[in-house]
Scaffold this motif. Structure first.
Motif, mmCIF file in Angstrom:
data_model
loop_
_atom_site.group_PDB
_atom_site.id
_atom_site.type_symbol
_atom_site.label_atom_id
_atom_site.label_comp_id
_atom_site.label_asym_id
_atom_site.label_seq_id
_atom_site.Cartn_x
_atom_site.Cartn_y
_atom_site.Cartn_z
ATOM 1 N N UNK A 38 0.834 -1.193 0.000
ATOM 2 C CA UNK A 38 0.000 0.000 0.000
ATOM 3 C C UNK A 38 0.865 1.238 0.000
ATOM 4 N N UNK A 39 1.401 1.531 -1.163
ATOM 5 C CA UNK A 39 2.411 2.577 -1.298
ATOM 6 C C UNK A 39 1.786 3.746 -2.047
ATOM 7 N N UNK A 40 1.877 4.962 -1.514
ATOM 8 C CA UNK A 40 1.317 6.110 -2.238
ATOM 9 C C UNK A 40 2.027 6.315 -3.580
ATOM 10 N N UNK A 41 1.306 6.856 -4.538
ATOM 11 C CA UNK A 41 1.904 7.150 -5.848
ATOM 12 C C UNK A 41 2.633 8.486 -5.783
ATOM 13 N N UNK A 42 3.536 8.725 -6.728
ATOM 14 C CA UNK A 42 4.221 10.026 -6.769
ATOM 15 C C UNK A 42 3.239 11.198 -6.799
ATOM 16 N N UNK A 45 2.250 11.998 -3.347
ATOM 17 C CA UNK A 45 3.335 12.629 -2.594
ATOM 18 C C UNK A 45 3.513 14.087 -3.021
ATOM 19 N N UNK A 46 3.231 14.336 -4.311
ATOM 20 C CA UNK A 46 3.335 15.716 -4.812
ATOM 21 C C UNK A 46 2.398 16.668 -4.060
ATOM 22 N N UNK A 257 1.936 8.733 7.187
ATOM 23 C CA UNK A 257 2.636 8.103 6.068
ATOM 24 C C UNK A 257 1.815 8.155 4.782
ATOM 25 N N UNK A 258 0.511 8.031 4.900
ATOM 26 C CA UNK A 258 -0.349 8.081 3.708
ATOM 27 C C UNK A 258 -1.162 9.366 3.695
ATOM 28 N N UNK A 261 4.134 12.293 3.657
ATOM 29 C CA UNK A 261 5.158 11.515 2.966
ATOM 30 C C UNK A 261 5.321 10.153 3.645
ATOM 31 N N UNK A 262 5.271 9.091 2.848
ATOM 32 C CA UNK A 262 5.322 7.737 3.414
ATOM 33 C C UNK A 262 6.637 7.478 4.130
ATOM 34 N N UNK A 398 -0.281 2.561 -6.073
ATOM 35 C CA UNK A 398 0.950 3.044 -6.715
ATOM 36 C C UNK A 398 0.893 3.124 -8.251
ATOM 37 N N UNK B 61 14.673 13.465 -4.806
ATOM 38 C CA UNK B 61 15.220 12.264 -5.436
ATOM 39 C C UNK B 61 16.702 12.157 -5.112
ATOM 40 N N UNK B 67 12.941 7.875 -4.758
ATOM 41 C CA UNK B 67 12.012 8.908 -4.286
ATOM 42 C C UNK B 67 12.005 8.866 -2.763
ATOM 43 N N UNK B 69 10.601 10.506 -0.645
ATOM 44 C CA UNK B 69 9.339 10.795 0.039
ATOM 45 C C UNK B 69 8.566 9.519 0.346
ATOM 46 N N UNK B 70 8.916 8.444 -0.331
ATOM 47 C CA UNK B 70 8.108 7.221 -0.228
ATOM 48 C C UNK B 70 8.742 6.194 0.711
ATOM 49 N N UNK B 71 8.039 5.087 0.907
ATOM 50 C CA UNK B 71 8.506 4.006 1.778
ATOM 51 C C UNK B 71 9.827 3.402 1.296
ATOM 52 N N UNK B 293 14.165 11.814 3.534
ATOM 53 C CA UNK B 293 14.303 13.214 3.097
ATOM 54 C C UNK B 293 15.347 13.928 3.942
#
Lengths: 427, 427
Positions: A38-42, A45-46, A257-258, A261-262, A398, B61, B67, B69-71, B293
């Motif tokens: 369960x990872x957020x998409x870019x 995060x934007x 995290x969700x 930023x994760x 994702x 990045x 990335x 920001x992500x896991x 980050x």
């Protein structure tokens, strides 16, 4: 679509041929899609990038004048405690705001249990011999992995649309003193997406437990993670525990995290003042404090609970089409086939599919062979063993919507193919 | 100045009167100065503000395309591992870069020892009964507090200019299997400021230990924290342990708390690949990863070890005058009095004063009564008990130079007053 069970051998064989043709076409596409976590998409995060922009980020003094660059503040900065106390629906002095990982907070709490016990323990959990946890399943694989590595025995309890099977939970905790905890993801549960009913919350809060230091590890990971304007409601568990005369029973956990930023969010834990005081009395020897600059950034960016909720609508706008894509494909491909059922959650990060018994592992392997990685078979159960081998967790956050479409078409194909083989073997 | 021991009763009484006059003048000033902790000053924290400015901070990045920001990334981003491996003088795969608190990493390693042992343990430390640690003293109060709260028995070992009394250390570890660790701050030691000699490092690395899973908890907190161009040299302890055939013996810890931001820096731990693999094999169940980050920000800001070293010269320029102020006042006020001795460190955060036996607590209380808070008496010894009641830790980093001057004048007065009372009671 006819229900598969009504088809005869030759119908099934015909259908298998057609499906295999489509499956081979998928293989030729050489997909490499990952839907394991369960990872957020870019794009999600934007949404929080303003938090990293100059204006917010150059700030280092909290409203109350604390220099967040320096040492101190064991339980987090006041502004963060206020904001996330609102978020977890507790009082400002019932929360600890920490670094990014709520899993680490859960882990540390259990390690503490093993080494020095809880505030109301007669002795540490480790001293007392075997420790057991109840694991409503399907559930969150990392909760289970954590128990396993620490040698905590896991007892599987079934989940239904209202939460854990409470008859079974009550029976177990009433008789076995070694049962020290239960894992709960009470809202938009991982992976089934259900939210605990008020009755479930009340029964958890008021049930008789043999262990006086029993704890509900309540991982409220998806508190505001709605997919649309239809929101599930979760009864306040800490309040319920207090009203039932068991104020120390529940420990709440959450994180951004969700939300932000994760990998660089804010985690928090909450509970009765007595629990929090006990944990801080131990924490003071472990660390000087969390990353306060990151907490300040979150406070300046979100400001209020309303700010978080508004922000979550933007997440929903990105996530909803992906969940819809999963459901569209499943409806279209497996609609009345009676070979699988799946959840239609109002929030959270997952769709949970139940196949015919004994098919999940085969489906996951077949999908992987054509380039789509799903959460490993059995992962949603203690010890990685799904007793009926039928649960598949879909994590659509994702990949892009079109990739989710493609991946789910493949998954649906695989479910049909593996089910046909299963049905054929029954003839 | 005449040595106090040569003065007769009436000389001492005269001097006491004059000193009391000055002391009362201090009391009237209503000072409120805090020199309890080794806390960077705002000017020092300002040195890293570029890390929070738009350009560096909007980057998310890593060079290798992660990335942040992500896991993910259990042991930190590659670029941070490379930079801080240089910093701790280990290989890139011998390090874990984490969140901000190195104390937390030490704590978690010891908790792990208690619950599941070390990579070379026959059983967990908790299972084996009493656990003991050697505590070279005076030393870092938080190391000792950590042991105390976990019920680890502390054995005090004396410190000299070369490090711990190695004859005593070797004797103890050779005979007692319950001794599982020793605390070390090997460079610019807290509080005495000394750096371990090559011989001390070699003896620590090669000594025979009764416990096969004995560990040196090597808190290299001040690795590059020089006060001037005169740098102490510390022999590489991990290399020494490898050469002595005890590669798993040492665990190294460090952080940028006194390089970048004390509350929002980067902590790290290092050791043999086998140690690191073992720790990661447990850590994977505890967290998904650290704040990447923040790691990226540090890498972009410092770039190389040379970048860190250049940055530390700016810290030294701020700190050196404060240390000089302490030494100037002590020299002037207590020069040849023979009632106190003190360290003249080349780096670190402290000056350590030894008074006549039985005077430290009185001095600290007297200074507090006139508005200057020092580290509590006994804090630099296990259980907070200085057996000779003579050690005072001076932490001059936070106040301004003129405040350090004022505070130290008061401290010197108090040392004289308490010493005179002590000497008078001997007549």
């Amino acid at each position: 679509m006819t229900a598969y069970a009504e088809l005869n051998t030759s119908d099934l064989q015909d259908r298998k041929e057609k499906l295999l043709y489509r499956y081979r076409a998928f293989q030729e596409k050489s997909l490499t899609l990952d839907m394991t976590r369960g990872k957020p998409s870019p794009e999600q995060l934007d949404l929080s990038m303003e938090m990293l922009s100059g204006e917010i980020n150059q700030e280092y003094r909290s409203h109350s004048g604390v220099d967040c660059r320096n040492y101190g503040g064991l339980d987090g900065i006041n502004e963060a405690k206020t904001l996330f106390a609102d978020y977890l629906e507790v009082a400002d002095n019932e929360i600890i705001v920490g670094d990014s990982a709520s899993l680490k907070m859960m882990h540390d709490t259990i390690m503490g249990g093993l080494v020095y016990g809880m505030v109301d323990s007669d002795e540490s959990w480790g001293k007392g011999g075997m420790v057991k946890f109840l694991c409503p399943s399907p559930g969150y694989d990392r909760h289970f992995a954590l128990c396993q590595y620490l040698g905590i025995e896991m007892i599987t309890v079934a989940m239904d649309d209202n939460g854990p099977d409470m008859d079974r939970v009550e029976e177990l905790v009433a008789t076995d003193e070694a049962i020290k905890g239960i894992w709960c993801v009470p809202k938009y549960s991982n992976p089934t997406g259900i939210t605990y009913s008020d009755e479930t919350v009340d029964r958890l809060a008021s049930m008789k437990t043999r262990a006086g230091d029993f704890r509900i590890f309540c991982d409220n990971a998806y508190a505001v993670h709605h997919l649309s304007d239809v929101h599930d409601h979760l009864k306040n568990i800490l309040t319920a525990c207090k009203e039932a005369g068991n104020p120390e029973r529940v420990l709440l956990f959450g994180s951004t995290s969700k939300i932000s930023f994760a990998g660089s969010g804010i985690a928090m834990m909450a509970g009765s003042r007595r629990n929090i005081e006990f944990i801080l009395s131990k924490m003071q020897f472990q660390t000087i404090g969390p990353n306060k600059l990151n907490q300040l950034r979150h406070v300046l960016f979100f400001e209020t609970l309303e700010g978080i909720q508004t922000h979550m609508q933007k997440h929903a706008a990105i996530l909803k089409p992906k969940f819809d894509a999963v459901l569209d494909v499943l409806d279209r491909e497996l609609g009345d086939s009676n070979i699988a059922s799946w959840s239609r959650p109002n929030g959270g990060y997952f769709i949970s599919i139940d196949t015919l018994d004994g098919c999940a592992r085969g489906v996951i392997e077949m999908a992987a062979a054509a380039g789509v990685k799903l959460t490993p078979a059995g992962a949603t159960f203690p010890y990685g063993k799904d007793p009926k081998d039928r649960n598949i967790r879909i994590a659509p956050s994702f990949p892009s919507v079109s990739d989710v479409h493609k991946a789910m078409e493949l998954v649906a194909l695989c479910i049909q193919l593996v089910s046909i083989d299963r049905l054929l073997s029954n003839f």
